[in-house]
Structure formats: structure tokens, C-alpha cells
Design a protein around this motif. Sequence first.
Motif, PDB file in Angstrom:
ATOM      1  N   PRO A   1      91.983  70.807 -53.009  1.00  0.00           N
ATOM      2  CA  PRO A   1      92.405  69.510 -52.467  1.00  0.00           C
ATOM      3  C   PRO A   1      93.767  69.579 -51.820  1.00  0.00           C
ATOM      4  CG  PRO A   1      92.605  69.527 -54.866  1.00  0.00           C
ATOM      5  CD  PRO A   1      91.939  70.813 -54.484  1.00  0.00           C
ATOM      6  N   LEU A   2      93.927  68.860 -50.715  1.00  0.00           N
ATOM      7  CA  LEU A   2      95.199  68.773 -50.016  1.00  0.00           C
ATOM      8  C   LEU A   2      95.699  67.328 -50.073  1.00  0.00           C
ATOM      9  CD1 LEU A   2      94.676  70.971 -46.843  1.00  0.00           C
ATOM     10  CD2 LEU A   2      96.498  71.239 -48.522  1.00  0.00           C
TER      11      LEU A   2
ATOM     12  N   LEU B   1      83.349  67.209 -46.304  1.00  0.00           N
ATOM     13  CA  LEU B   1      84.721  66.708 -46.354  1.00  0.00           C
ATOM     14  C   LEU B   1      84.745  65.554 -47.349  1.00  0.00           C
ATOM     15  CD1 LEU B   1      87.610  66.480 -45.458  1.00  0.00           C
ATOM     16  CD2 LEU B   1      86.850  65.382 -43.348  1.00  0.00           C
ATOM     17  N   VAL B   2      85.419  65.771 -48.470  1.00  0.00           N
ATOM     18  CA  VAL B   2      85.390  64.791 -49.557  1.00  0.00           C
ATOM     19  C   VAL B   2      86.801  64.293 -49.858  1.00  0.00           C
ATOM     20  CG1 VAL B   2      83.309  65.783 -50.591  1.00  0.00           C
ATOM     21  CG2 VAL B   2      85.551  66.584 -51.328  1.00  0.00           C
TER      22      VAL B   2
ATOM     23  N   THR C   1      93.830  62.742 -52.068  1.00  0.00           N
ATOM     24  CA  THR C   1      93.645  64.076 -51.493  1.00  0.00           C
ATOM     25  C   THR C   1      92.342  64.128 -50.698  1.00  0.00           C
ATOM     26  OG1 THR C   1      92.384  65.028 -53.346  1.00  0.00           O
ATOM     27  CG2 THR C   1      94.800  65.111 -53.481  1.00  0.00           C
ATOM     28  N   TYR C   2      92.292  65.086 -49.762  1.00  0.00           N
ATOM     29  CA  TYR C   2      91.058  65.433 -49.073  1.00  0.00           C
ATOM     30  C   TYR C   2      90.784  66.915 -49.319  1.00  0.00           C
ATOM     31  CZ  TYR C   2      90.778  61.081 -46.400  1.00  0.00           C
ATOM     32  OH  TYR C   2      90.657  59.762 -46.033  1.00  0.00           O
ATOM     33  N   MET C   3      89.500  67.257 -49.341  1.00  0.00           N
ATOM     34  CA  MET C   3      89.118  68.647 -49.575  1.00  0.00           C
ATOM     35  C   MET C   3      87.852  68.952 -48.775  1.00  0.00           C
ATOM     36  SD  MET C   3      88.283  70.618 -53.170  1.00  0.00           S
ATOM     37  CE  MET C   3      86.929  69.504 -53.599  1.00  0.00           C
ATOM     38  N   LEU C   4      87.801  70.169 -48.245  1.00  0.00           N
ATOM     39  CA  LEU C   4      86.603  70.654 -47.576  1.00  0.00           C
ATOM     40  C   LEU C   4      85.921  71.632 -48.526  1.00  0.00           C
ATOM     41  CD1 LEU C   4      85.545  70.037 -44.666  1.00  0.00           C
ATOM     42  CD2 LEU C   4      86.335  72.321 -44.052  1.00  0.00           C
ATOM     43  N   THR C   5      84.667  71.377 -48.839  1.00  0.00           N
ATOM     44  CA  THR C   5      83.920  72.275 -49.713  1.00  0.00           C
ATOM     45  C   THR C   5      82.975  73.123 -48.871  1.00  0.00           C
ATOM     46  OG1 THR C   5      82.113  70.697 -50.083  1.00  0.00           O
ATOM     47  CG2 THR C   5      84.004  70.577 -51.574  1.00  0.00           C
TER      48      THR C   5
END
Length: 256
Positions: A35-36, A80-81, A86-90
Motif C-alpha cells: 500500500p502507498l 487497484l484497491v 492508501t492505494y495498492m496495485l495487486t
Amino acid sequence: MLGRVEWTVDGHPRAIGRRRERLLLGLLLLEIGRPLPMDRLTDLLSDEDERPRSRADLYVNVCRLRASLRRGGADGAVRLVRSGSTYMLTGDPQLVDLHRFTQLVDRAQRGTEPREVSRLASAALAEWRGAVLEDVASERTRRGVATAFDELLISAQLLRVAAEFKLGNYSSLAAELARLTVEHPEHEMLLAFQAATLYECGRRADALRVLSSARARMTARLGLDLSRELQDLRGAILRDDPVDRHIFRCGALGAA
């Protein structure tokens, strides 16, 4: 992510959107699976010559990127969740050229057999089509996230050079080092390998000329002489002594 940020499906590039959506995708791919924070993303998305980005701007960029990924057929491979702030790319890191590059360099660094080290480092370098995010990020953003990868590129180049030197492939290596020392004219390990390789090719005068030119540049720019290691290498070349021990003093390269 190396050179140009793009998404390909079955070998065909698909549209991602405008530069800022492509930059957002690149930033998320850098940390795929992690997560960012939104504040970190909004800062990295801001260019030096414009107003600071806000979370509202980030939300617009996220919506556009999600739509682009769906249209481009990438939504099944990555997601993209959002979680809290935070946002995170799985997704699978092996889908990303940068992560394939870093994994191959890591394997090369742990290798012990020169032929295998050369193969792994060459495979890593084949992934490198350009600097990380170079077509979408400002210089400030690149300094914040990409400097370590530029240094890893030089590590990969040195690993391949050291392995090829150990294998005795001097003729082809001389041409490669001529290019690398133009790109990195003050990198002492590359200069050492160039001089040693030319010496092993029977080009003793050219090897000494490389070191003399390096000394002149260093004196003119910094008022410094060659390092002790390069001076010792020059002495070995002048005496027609073996040069291997003078260039493999660095532990990491000595194990390559």
C-alpha cells in the motif's frame, strides 16, 4: 516501466490514458503488492512548476486509471484497491519488466559460476529499455523513487563485465566497455576493466592511454590523482604483470 510506461496485452500496447495516469500506474507498479499512502502519491504526482496536487486530484487520476485498465484488458491481471488512506496495485510482479530486472540482478549477484552470472546479468540488461519512469516523471519525482534502480543498472553491467572477463571474452568485452566508459567516464571499476581488457587483448598502449586520460580528467575536474587501485593496475600493465588481482579486489565482483 523501463523507458516507457505502457501496458501490453498479447504483445500489443494498450492505451493507459494521459501522462499523469501513466505516472500513477508506474508509481503503484514500483510498489506492487504494497500500500502507498495517498499523501505520498499526491506529492509524487506533483510537478515542480504547478500547484500541489490534492487528494481530489488523486481520486480523479485513480478513476481514470481504473477505467483505462478495464478498457485495456488489464483489470483481470492487476487490481487497484483502496484501503483507508492508501492505494495498492495487486498482481504478479513478474508481469513488470522492472521487477523481472531486479530479480535477475539479485540472482546474478548471488551467482558463483561466471557463465551463469553472465547469462543472468545479460537477461537483466535485456529488460532495460530506459530509465525508470523516464517518459512520465519529473526529475524531482525520479530522484525520489528511481535513483536506486539507476545504480542497480551499473551493478548489472559490472556483474556481466566481470563474468565475461573471467571467461576470457576480451575482444567482445573491449567494445562493450568502450561504450560503457563513454556513458560513465569517471566510474573507476569500469575504467579498470577497460584498461585490463585492452591489455589482455594485446593493446598495452591503448590500456595505458585509458588510464592516462582518466588521470587527466580527474586532475582537471577535481585536482585528484588516480586511486591507489588504478595506479597499481597501471604499474602492473607497465611491468607486464598479471592484472586479475588488481581488478578483483572488490568482494562482490570477485565472487561474480
